[in-house]
Enzyme design. Structure first.
Site, mmCIF file in Angstrom:
data_model
loop_
_atom_site.group_PDB
_atom_site.id
_atom_site.type_symbol
_atom_site.label_atom_id
_atom_site.label_comp_id
_atom_site.label_asym_id
_atom_site.label_seq_id
_atom_site.Cartn_x
_atom_site.Cartn_y
_atom_site.Cartn_z
ATOM 1 C CB SER A 11 11.200 -19.678 4.046
ATOM 2 O OG SER A 11 11.278 -18.465 3.566
ATOM 3 C CG HIS A 36 6.858 -20.481 3.832
ATOM 4 N ND1 HIS A 36 5.741 -20.542 4.299
ATOM 5 C CD2 HIS A 36 7.492 -19.183 4.435
ATOM 6 C CE1 HIS A 36 5.593 -19.341 5.321
ATOM 7 N NE2 HIS A 36 6.183 -18.614 5.098
ATOM 8 C CG ASP A 38 8.853 -16.013 4.442
ATOM 9 O OD1 ASP A 38 7.672 -15.863 5.016
ATOM 10 O OD2 ASP A 38 9.500 -16.623 4.824
ATOM 11 C CG MET A 40 8.671 -9.908 4.020
ATOM 12 S SD MET A 40 10.144 -9.755 5.210
ATOM 13 C CE MET A 40 10.203 -11.563 5.376
ATOM 14 C CG HIS A 69 3.855 -15.708 5.786
ATOM 15 N ND1 HIS A 69 5.082 -15.750 6.648
ATOM 16 C CD2 HIS A 69 3.059 -14.989 6.334
ATOM 17 C CE1 HIS A 69 4.739 -15.230 7.716
ATOM 18 N NE2 HIS A 69 3.603 -14.493 7.599
ATOM 19 C CG MET A 71 4.706 -11.445 6.664
ATOM 20 S SD MET A 71 6.705 -12.152 7.120
ATOM 21 C CE MET A 71 6.729 -13.011 5.557
ATOM 22 C CG MET A 140 4.530 -14.599 12.380
ATOM 23 S SD MET A 140 5.231 -15.484 10.972
ATOM 24 C CE MET A 140 6.926 -14.728 11.229
ATOM 25 N N GLY A 145 10.066 -10.246 9.471
ATOM 26 C CA GLY A 145 10.666 -9.236 8.589
ATOM 27 C C GLY A 145 12.207 -9.835 8.105
ATOM 28 C CG ASP A 178 7.663 -18.291 9.022
ATOM 29 O OD1 ASP A 178 8.986 -18.332 9.043
ATOM 30 O OD2 ASP A 178 6.948 -17.719 8.318
ATOM 31 N N GLY A 179 9.974 -18.993 11.860
ATOM 32 C CA GLY A 179 10.848 -18.030 12.426
ATOM 33 C C GLY A 179 11.971 -18.895 13.514
ATOM 34 N N GLY A 180 13.098 -18.701 13.170
ATOM 35 C CA GLY A 180 14.279 -19.588 14.264
ATOM 36 C C GLY A 180 13.860 -20.992 14.044
HETATM 37 ZN ZN ZN Z 1 6.709 -17.171 6.415
#
Ligand code: ZN
Length: 222
Positions: A11, A36, A38, A40, A69, A71, A140, A145, A178-180
């Site tokens: 990402s 990827h 992101d 937002m 993605h 958001m 997620m 965010g 997605d995330g961490g």
């Molecule tokens: Zn994402």
């Protein structure tokens, strides 16, 4: 290139935007499968990131699929702009789509792969009615965010449930997380049934550089 059984999708949320082209090229030569993006909007999530102009720039920087993605509130308003900018996949949040079925149809009609995603606090039943018509399901594993958040272990059972639901209907859809995601957390989400892995900090902020970061994630998959 034939698609691999496990997808690594760096990402660019953690990239150095002054050197975005070089950093995407480094991802591609290190064996990343997708890029990827992101997006937002400062409404659905507090952060404000990038729009179609960045996707268009990424499209010129790589031949890899662009995994976008969204958001954003009312994503149906921006689908066409992102498709025209060169998005390969468009993933929308169920929380933002009162007409989810038709939004996914619209994504397909624009020539993109259709993805659906859900926040950690959203039940999997919210997306069950559309699982047969998606190319990608994104779980997620943090609240969306910001980059560099800690993986939420309580999302792991949700991955396993969605893996069973997709297998039960014979769906070939990717199950993405997605995330961490890092060398530490990747094995457990893979074991739960994910086969596409987004990583931002673990690639772009890896101490030994992007190439080493991708190699370390690939190693964690093998
Ligand atoms: Zn994402």
């Amino acid at each position: 290139m034939a698609e691999q059984a496990h997808i690594l999708a760096p990402s660019i949320l953690s990239a150095d935007f002054l050197h975005l082209g070089e950093q995407i090229a480094a991802c591609e030569s290190a064996g990343a499968d997708w890029i990827h993006v992101d997006v937002m909007d400062g409404h659905f999530v507090p952060n404000l990131t990038m729009g179609p102009l960045i996707v268009e720039a990424c499209r010129r920087a790589t031949k890899l699929p662009l995994d976008v993605h969204l958001m954003v509130e009312s994503p149906e308003r921006v689908l066409e702009a992102f498709a025209q900018a060169g998005a390969s996949h468009l993933t929308v949040h169920v929380e933002t789509c009162p007409n989810l079925h038709s939004t996914l149809q619209e994504i397909r009609a624009l020539g993109c792969a259709a993805g659906v995603t859900l926040n950690p606090g959203t039940l999997v039943t919210a997306i069950e009615p559309v699982l047969h018509m998606v190319d990608l399901v994104l779980v997620m594993t943090v609240n969306p965010g910001y980059s560099n958040q800690t993986f939420l272990p309580e999302t792991r059972p949700k991955i396993a449930v969605l893996r069973r639901m997709l297998d039960a209907i014979g769906s070939p859809a990717w199950l993405e997380v997605d995330g961490g995601i890092s060398v530490q957390t990747l094995p457990e989400v893979r074991q739960a049934g994910a086969n596409a892995f987004v990583a931002a900090h673990a690639v772009f902020a890896y101490p030994k550089g992007i190439t080493a970061g991708i190699e370390a994630l690939r190693e964690a998959l093998s």
